[in-house]
Every structure is written in structure tokens, then in C-alpha cells.
Write a protein that holds these residues in place. Structure first.
Motif, mmCIF file in Angstrom:
data_model
loop_
_atom_site.group_PDB
_atom_site.id
_atom_site.type_symbol
_atom_site.label_atom_id
_atom_site.label_comp_id
_atom_site.label_asym_id
_atom_site.label_seq_id
_atom_site.Cartn_x
_atom_site.Cartn_y
_atom_site.Cartn_z
ATOM 1 N N TYR A 1 -1.571 6.957 22.080
ATOM 2 C CA TYR A 1 -1.289 8.207 21.377
ATOM 3 C C TYR A 1 -1.951 8.176 20.001
ATOM 4 C CZ TYR A 1 2.684 8.728 24.653
ATOM 5 O OH TYR A 1 3.486 8.842 25.763
ATOM 6 N N CYS A 2 -2.534 9.286 19.595
ATOM 7 C CA CYS A 2 -2.889 9.408 18.183
ATOM 8 C C CYS A 2 -1.776 10.182 17.496
ATOM 9 C CB CYS A 2 -4.241 10.071 17.975
ATOM 10 S SG CYS A 2 -4.331 11.826 18.333
ATOM 11 N N ALA A 3 -1.569 9.894 16.233
ATOM 12 C CA ALA A 3 -0.489 10.515 15.478
ATOM 13 C C ALA A 3 -0.923 10.760 14.047
ATOM 14 C CB ALA A 3 0.754 9.634 15.503
ATOM 15 N N LYS A 4 -0.489 11.871 13.523
ATOM 16 C CA LYS A 4 -0.794 12.256 12.140
ATOM 17 C C LYS A 4 0.236 11.630 11.213
ATOM 18 C CE LYS A 4 -0.453 16.502 9.341
ATOM 19 N NZ LYS A 4 0.904 16.159 8.862
ATOM 20 N N ASP A 5 -0.225 11.145 10.059
ATOM 21 C CA ASP A 5 0.682 10.647 9.024
ATOM 22 C C ASP A 5 1.144 11.797 8.153
ATOM 23 O OD1 ASP A 5 1.478 9.202 6.388
ATOM 24 O OD2 ASP A 5 1.120 7.566 7.795
ATOM 25 N N LYS A 6 2.152 11.529 7.341
ATOM 26 C CA LYS A 6 2.666 12.552 6.443
ATOM 27 C C LYS A 6 1.766 12.744 5.225
ATOM 28 C CE LYS A 6 6.581 13.374 3.333
ATOM 29 N NZ LYS A 6 7.769 12.725 2.718
ATOM 30 N N ALA A 7 0.997 11.685 4.847
ATOM 31 C CA ALA A 7 0.238 11.742 3.609
ATOM 32 C C ALA A 7 -1.148 11.140 3.792
ATOM 33 C CB ALA A 7 0.994 11.009 2.497
ATOM 34 N N ALA A 8 -1.935 11.198 2.720
ATOM 35 C CA ALA A 8 -3.335 10.776 2.786
ATOM 36 C C ALA A 8 -3.503 9.268 2.929
ATOM 37 C CB ALA A 8 -4.075 11.256 1.536
ATOM 38 N N SER A 9 -2.662 8.517 2.234
ATOM 39 C CA SER A 9 -2.841 7.065 2.222
ATOM 40 C C SER A 9 -1.951 6.335 3.203
ATOM 41 C CB SER A 9 -2.597 6.521 0.810
ATOM 42 O OG SER A 9 -3.555 7.047 -0.075
ATOM 43 N N GLY A 10 -1.060 7.056 3.838
ATOM 44 C CA GLY A 10 -0.216 6.421 4.847
ATOM 45 C C GLY A 10 1.201 6.182 4.376
ATOM 46 N N THR A 11 2.130 6.967 4.941
ATOM 47 C CA THR A 11 3.557 6.742 4.679
ATOM 48 C C THR A 11 4.232 6.183 5.922
ATOM 49 O OG1 THR A 11 4.185 8.947 5.421
ATOM 50 C CG2 THR A 11 3.629 8.692 3.084
ATOM 51 N N TYR A 12 3.494 6.158 7.009
ATOM 52 C CA TYR A 12 3.991 5.611 8.266
ATOM 53 C C TYR A 12 5.125 6.441 8.839
ATOM 54 C CZ TYR A 12 0.756 1.821 7.840
ATOM 55 O OH TYR A 12 -0.401 1.095 7.747
ATOM 56 N N TRP A 13 5.078 7.732 8.605
ATOM 57 C CA TRP A 13 5.863 8.687 9.371
ATOM 58 C C TRP A 13 4.860 9.373 10.290
ATOM 59 C CZ3 TRP A 13 7.756 14.113 7.470
ATOM 60 C CH2 TRP A 13 8.321 14.777 8.550
ATOM 61 N N PHE A 14 5.018 9.113 11.608
ATOM 62 C CA PHE A 14 4.048 9.589 12.585
ATOM 63 C C PHE A 14 4.526 10.921 13.138
ATOM 64 C CE2 PHE A 14 2.561 5.540 11.881
ATOM 65 C CZ PHE A 14 3.355 4.529 12.394
ATOM 66 N N ASP A 15 3.845 12.005 12.757
ATOM 67 C CA ASP A 15 4.289 13.313 13.209
ATOM 68 C C ASP A 15 3.240 14.367 12.939
ATOM 69 O OD1 ASP A 15 6.987 14.847 14.026
ATOM 70 O OD2 ASP A 15 5.938 16.041 12.510
ATOM 71 N N PRO A 16 2.774 15.104 13.982
ATOM 72 C CA PRO A 16 3.171 14.928 15.371
ATOM 73 C C PRO A 16 2.314 13.882 16.088
ATOM 74 C CG PRO A 16 1.705 16.774 15.215
ATOM 75 C CD PRO A 16 1.847 16.239 13.810
ATOM 76 N N TRP A 17 2.538 13.802 17.400
ATOM 77 C CA TRP A 17 1.783 12.913 18.272
ATOM 78 C C TRP A 17 0.987 13.750 19.267
ATOM 79 C CZ3 TRP A 17 3.891 7.493 19.222
ATOM 80 C CH2 TRP A 17 4.835 7.127 18.245
ATOM 81 N N GLY A 18 -0.117 13.192 19.753
ATOM 82 C CA GLY A 18 -0.816 13.829 20.848
ATOM 83 C C GLY A 18 -0.089 13.561 22.159
ATOM 84 N N GLN A 19 -0.676 14.029 23.251
ATOM 85 C CA GLN A 19 -0.025 13.856 24.552
ATOM 86 C C GLN A 19 -0.334 12.504 25.185
ATOM 87 O OE1 GLN A 19 -2.940 15.263 24.275
ATOM 88 N NE2 GLN A 19 -4.110 14.393 25.972
ATOM 89 N N GLY A 20 -1.305 11.789 24.613
ATOM 90 C CA GLY A 20 -1.622 10.444 25.089
ATOM 91 C C GLY A 20 -2.728 10.414 26.122
ATOM 92 N N THR A 21 -3.427 9.290 26.173
ATOM 93 C CA THR A 21 -4.438 9.053 27.203
ATOM 94 C C THR A 21 -4.209 7.655 27.754
ATOM 95 O OG1 THR A 21 -6.815 9.143 27.710
ATOM 96 C CG2 THR A 21 -6.205 8.161 25.590
ATOM 97 N N LEU A 22 -4.289 7.519 29.071
ATOM 98 C CA LEU A 22 -3.948 6.259 29.732
ATOM 99 C C LEU A 22 -5.172 5.362 29.858
ATOM 100 C CD1 LEU A 22 -1.938 4.455 31.276
ATOM 101 C CD2 LEU A 22 -2.518 5.741 33.346
ATOM 102 N N VAL A 23 -5.015 4.141 29.391
ATOM 103 C CA VAL A 23 -6.033 3.115 29.555
ATOM 104 C C VAL A 23 -5.492 2.052 30.501
ATOM 105 C CG1 VAL A 23 -7.320 1.282 28.392
ATOM 106 C CG2 VAL A 23 -7.010 3.503 27.262
ATOM 107 N N THR A 24 -6.220 1.805 31.563
ATOM 108 C CA THR A 24 -5.826 0.792 32.538
ATOM 109 C C THR A 24 -6.889 -0.284 32.580
ATOM 110 O OG1 THR A 24 -4.693 2.460 33.883
ATOM 111 C CG2 THR A 24 -5.171 0.343 34.923
ATOM 112 N N VAL A 25 -6.496 -1.503 32.263
ATOM 113 C CA VAL A 25 -7.422 -2.629 32.268
ATOM 114 C C VAL A 25 -7.104 -3.490 33.490
ATOM 115 C CG1 VAL A 25 -8.383 -4.562 30.985
ATOM 116 C CG2 VAL A 25 -7.475 -2.567 29.757
ATOM 117 N N SER A 26 -8.024 -3.470 34.437
ATOM 118 C CA SER A 26 -7.776 -4.181 35.691
ATOM 119 C C SER A 26 -9.090 -4.461 36.391
ATOM 120 C CB SER A 26 -6.868 -3.351 36.597
ATOM 121 O OG SER A 26 -6.726 -3.951 37.869
ATOM 122 N N SER A 27 -9.133 -5.561 37.104
ATOM 123 C CA SER A 27 -10.327 -5.893 37.878
ATOM 124 C C SER A 27 -10.240 -5.306 39.283
ATOM 125 C CB SER A 27 -10.502 -7.406 37.944
ATOM 126 O OG SER A 27 -9.340 -8.025 38.444
#
Lengths: 121, 111
Positions: free
Chosen positions: A95-121
Motif C-alpha cells: 500500500y502507498c499512504a500519504k503522510d499528514k505533513a511534508a517531513s513525516g509525522t507517521y500518520w498514514f492517511d489515506p491509503w491506496g487500495q494496494g497491489t499484490l506482489v508474489t515472490v515465488s519460483s
């Protein structure tokens, strides 16, 4: 309305690379820090990486340090995650997520819907 | 780094009140703000509490947050439980190296 749309996920073999993208809209992208958070299927959330508004500061979880690189292109309102030397334990929704501020307050809001990564042989 | 520990699951009946704890191991809970996220199945997380006890617009006032320095923990309290509150809840903070930290998550069942 703030929107974050991830793309680039898929099936990849261990040791290979993948680049995720997150396209942002509905807000002034270069006013905010951004983050990547992942979630293995059926598991909890894990913060992966964060980047300040001007790319001047980047931070990584110990689990991905040296393998993943976060970046952004403010002209394209886009966030990226370059993932190298992928491992099976990197399998997750990213998921990517937006922070509340420019330098990072670590409040993640909102979030995207996500993309699935599968690592497998 | 530090750890945030949550109960794996809690359950309560509709109309009742439930409290989910988030205990910090290593350092003071008051050192860095705590957020709480709700995640329903198949959906991305959304914020229900930010900066320890602030509620985003659109989140019902049935949701409240607090921190307790004596137990070094944060708490999410949901009153007047509704079946729609059934979800996973995660607490989150960050450490002195600016790494994000999540609790393991709590599955809330409303039955």
C-alpha cells in the motif's frame, strides 16, 4: 478527493526485481511525505519505507534496507518503490499512504487500495 | 526499535463497550503519537484515531483513544458497538530512527 492508485505488482521469481508505482491525485503531492506499507496475506501491517516531500530524507525498515529504494517524481505526482533481490517473505499487498505533513509525522492517511506482489519460483 | 503489543482478538456484544490495548515495550508511550487504524476484510486500513486521541472527521464519537503512562499503553475504546465495527484494528507509532511501528493487530468480533 484524495486518491492513491498503486500498480506494478505481480508474480516474480526470488532474486529478481520489481518496481511499484503509486499515482496520487486530489491534493498537492509535493506538500506531503509518502510511505509504503505492506501486508502479507492474512498477516498484520508492516511499514516498509518513507520519503519526505522533496526526497531529501528516505527511511527504510531493517527488513528491506539495502534491497528496496523509495523515490518520488513530484512533477508526475507519483511515488515509486524499486524492489531488488526479492525474497519469498516479501510476498504481500503493498500500500502507498500519504503522510499528514511534508517531513513525516507517521500518520498514514489515506491509503491506496494496494497491489499484490508474489515472490515465488 | 520498540514493539507494540495488542491482544490477538476481542469480542463483545452489540451496544456494549470494548477497549483494545496497545502496550509499548521499550521507551515511553508518550514519546511519539499513536494512531489507530480499522481494516475491514478486503479493504485498505482507515484511520479511526490519530495523535493519541484525535478523531478524524467522519469517524463516529463512539471511537475514542487515550494513553496511560502508568501501563505504558495506548487504548482504543469503542462504545455502543455495532456489527459494522467488526474488523481488525492496528495501533501504530514510530521510533527514534523514524521507522514506522505497527502493533500485531486485534480482531474485533461483535456478536
Amino acid at each position: 478527493e484524495v486518491q492513491l492508485v498503486e500498480s506494478g505488482g505481480g508474480l516474480v521469481q526470488p532474486g529478481r526485481s520489481l518496481r511499484l508505482s503509486c499515482e496520487a491525485s486530489g491534493f498537492t503531492f509535493d506538500d506531503y511525505a509518502m510511505h509504503w506499507v505492506r501486508q502479507a496475506p492474512g498477516k498484520g501491517l508492516e511499514w516498509v519505507s518513507g520519503i519526505s516531500w522533496n526526497s531529501g530524507s528516505t527511511v527504510y525498515a531493517d527488513s528491506v534496507k539495502g534491497r528496496f529504494t523509495i523515490s518520488r517524481d513530484n512533477a508526475k505526482n507519483s511515488l515509486y518503490l524499486q524492489m531488488n533481490s526479492l525474497r519469498t517473505e516479501d510476498t504481500a499487498f503493498y500500500y502507498c499512504a500519504k503522510d499528514k505533513a511534508a517531513s513525516g509525522t507517521y500518520w498514514f492517511d489515506p491509503w491506496g487500495q494496494g497491489t499484490l506482489v508474489t515472490v515465488s519460483s | 526499535n520498540f514493539m507494540l503489543t495488542q491482544p490477538h482478538s476481542v469480542s463483545e456484544s452489540p451496544g456494549k463497550t470494548v477497549t483494545i490495548s496497545c502496550t509499548r515495550a521499550g521507551g515511553s508511550i508518550a514519546s511519539n503519537y499513536v494512531q489507530w487504524y480499522q481494516q475491514r476484510p478486503g479493504s485498505a486500513p482507515t484511520t479511526v484515531i490519530y495523535e493519541d486521541n484525535q478523531r478524524p472527521s467522519g469517524v463516529p464519537d463512539r471511537f475514542s483513544g487515550s494513553i496511560d503512562s502508568s501501563s505504558n499503553s495506548a487504548s482504543l475504546t469503542i462504545s455502543g458497538l455495532k456489527t459494522e465495527d467488526e474488523a481488525d484494528y492496528y495501533c501504530q507509532s514510530y521510533d527514534s530512527t523514524n521507522q514506522g511501528i505497527f502493533g500485531g493487530g486485534t480482531k474485533l468480533t461483535v456478536l
